[in-house]
Structures are given as structure tokens and as C-alpha cells.
Design a protein around this motif. Sequence first.
Motif: not given
Length: 179
Positions: A87, A89-90, A82, A79
Motif C-alpha cells: 500500500k 504510505t506517507q 510499502d 508517499t
Amino acid sequence: MKKGALLLLGLIVFVTASFAQETKAQSQQAAMQQLRWLVGRWSGTSEVNVNDSKQITYVQEIITPMLNNTIFTVSARGTALDSATNKMTQVYSSFGVISYNVKDKQYRWRTWRNPGDSYDEANFKVGENSFEFISNENGGYMRYKANLNENGQWVETGEYSKDKQTWGLFINMTLNKKR
């Protein structure tokens, strides 16, 4: 008399086949012992260099022995933050299997990655608390080298090459084993 001979022949075939399978499993287990240091839950960070920018990825790897220690499964996910949404994110998810082919005396590495990409590695080299392999992907080759360092950390680098002659570092990862 014929029934007795057939029964004896069947018993010999069964015992021979059972012994061959047991010997094969023992050989696989012995070979996989060289990778025993990988077994467990790992987490840490990797620094990925893409288009002259660096991205920090948070990595989780779970290595599990399966089928009576004859194969290891490798579940990984990364991860990253972003910057647009602020946040996590994968950025990748993968599942792999490491095995040992007794006949060829060679380790095998098979990986599936999200979204639907996979590759098969026949050239998986194992050393003392280390491994390396080259995959053919992204229009070139990616070479990964990993080892267990003196602090008990899994340290891995990844390099990219178009021609297998000139290599450039694109990933540097350090993971700690969860206790």
C-alpha cells in the motif's frame, strides 16, 4: 501651540514609519520575484538512495505566496509503496517558509518536518530560476540544489556529507507543474 507641535511630530513619526514599512515590503517583494517560478502545485517522483537501496517516492509540493508576496509557504509530502503491505504510505510531510531579510540582504528558509523535526536555514542562495541550501542534520550536512530546467520542470538533487568535503548523492527529484 504645544498641542500643534506634538500633533505635527506625531504625524511625522507616523508617515516616516509607514514609508519605511512600505519600502521594506517592496524590497521583500522584489527579492521574492526571483523565486516566482516556484509558485504553484507540483508533482512527480524522487529517487532516494538509502543504505544501497533505491526507493521511489511520489512527491507533491505546493508553493503559495503570502502576506502580499513577501513570503512563500512550501507544503510538501511524499508517499511510497510499502513492500510489506503493498500500500502507499506517507514517508514524509513538511511545511516551510521562504522569506527575505532586507536588513541582511539574505533569504531565509525555515522548515518543519513530520514528526516534529525542524531546521532553520540562513544560507539559502537564490540564482536565476534556481536555489540551493545546506542543512545541518542527521549527524552531518545535507546540500540541496534545485533549478527550473528547459522543459519547465523543477529538478532537485540532495547530497549528504559528514564533513562538507566529500558529498554523496542521496536524492534526485523531478517535478512537473500542474496546470
